[in-house]
Design an enzyme around this catalytic site. Structure first.
Site, PDB file in Angstrom:
ATOM      1  N   HIS A 159      52.224  23.978  -0.171  1.00  0.00           N
ATOM      2  CA  HIS A 159      52.375  24.922  -1.280  1.00  0.00           C
ATOM      3  C   HIS A 159      53.611  25.801  -1.072  1.00  0.00           C
ATOM      4  CE1 HIS A 159      48.155  24.048  -2.391  1.00  0.00           C
ATOM      5  NE2 HIS A 159      48.501  24.530  -3.572  1.00  0.00           N
ATOM      6  N   LYS A 163      52.174  31.607  -1.264  1.00  0.00           N
ATOM      7  CA  LYS A 163      50.717  31.444  -1.265  1.00  0.00           C
ATOM      8  C   LYS A 163      50.112  32.102  -0.040  1.00  0.00           C
ATOM      9  CE  LYS A 163      47.093  27.971  -1.988  1.00  0.00           C
ATOM     10  NZ  LYS A 163      46.492  28.732  -3.098  1.00  0.00           N
TER      11      LYS A 163
END
Length: 269
Positions: A159, A163
């Site tokens: 990600h 995040k």
């Protein structure tokens, strides 16, 4: 006379996912944005939510009045933060409104609260609302039934650098599918292998987390045998994939009996 659209209240409307959901709702033939809620101290209060989302003005300004927003909705979508979830659930229970929960990083206590709330209202909760990711979940379950006992299994989770939770909710869901399907426990799970000085256990499931750049979300489950390797991969190209699934889930919930539903139920998988 055309049927009226479902009215959707969005909690957490100013974030990345909120903007994507507002954009999807602006083009929907079945649903429309009725309200967009942000925190009481947000700099976006009173701003038009359409303009903030990069589309034309929609006449729905950001508000912090959560109960008023929920009262006027057919369904609620919450993509705020786990700190805000209890307030959303209490308001939805009080007003008897169904809710889609797209928040990740829930505590065990909050997950228990979801189960309690689901006795009063209809809830869709999923760590990932993408239609494609839920196919990934189902394909992983199928592959585990066929290959699980003869394979070395690994999960990779990539990600963007912003995040905060790791592994992702999606990687945790993949792990849980594998554990349940194969009758294993968290004792069989290894997060990375730094400092491990022994041969891989046959029942081990490895999880590897990368956080870098602006990757929206890539997940791969690997099944390795001495003869072959199976890779089941989903790569999100646009955040709208999660927004489309969330709106689909909200439309599914309208008129449903109380209960805790997942995206398998929404998609009929």
């Amino acid at each position: 006379m055309a049927a009226s659209k479902f009215k959707i209240a969005l909690i957490g409307g100013s974030g990345r996912m909120g903007r994507a959901i507002i954009t999807v709702l602006s083009a929907s033939s079945r649903s429309e944005l009725s309200s967009a809620v942000v925190g009481p101290g947000s700099v976006f209060l009173s701003m038009d939510s359409g303009l903030h989302s990069g589309i034309k003005q929609n006449g729905v300004s950001f508000s912090s009045e959560i109960e008023e927003a929920i009262k006027g909705a057919d369904c609620v979508i919450d993509f705020s933060t786990h700190q805000n979830l209890d307030a959303t659930l209490k308001a939805c229970i009080s007003l008897k409104k169904p809710v889609v929960i797209g928040i990740t990083g829930l505590t065990e206590l909050q997950k228990e609260f979801l189960k309690i709330a689901a006795k009063e209202i209809a809830i869709v909760y999923s760590p990932n609302m993408s239609i494609g990711v839920n196919l990934l979940f189902k394909l992983t379950e199928i592959a585990a039934k066929v290959m699980g006992e003869i394979s070395d299994i690994e999960i990779q989770d990539i990600h963007h650098r912003h995040k905060k939770d790791a592994p992702s909710g999606t990687a945790e869901k993949l792990k849980n599918i594998l554990l349940e399907t194969l009758g294993r426990t968290d004792k069989n799970v290894v997060h990375g292998r730094h400092g491990i000085l022994k041969e891989r256990d046959p029942k081990e499931i490895g999880i590897h987390t990368l956080r870098a750049g602006e990757v929206i979300g890539d997940h791969t489950v690997y099944f390795f045998t001495p003869e072959e390797r199976i890779e089941i991969t989903h790569k999100a190209q646009d955040r709208k994939t999660f927004a489309v699934g969330s709106v689909h889930a909200a439309e599914f919930l309208v008129g449903r009996n109380p209960g805790l539903y997942d995206m398998f139920a929404v998609l009929g998988l």
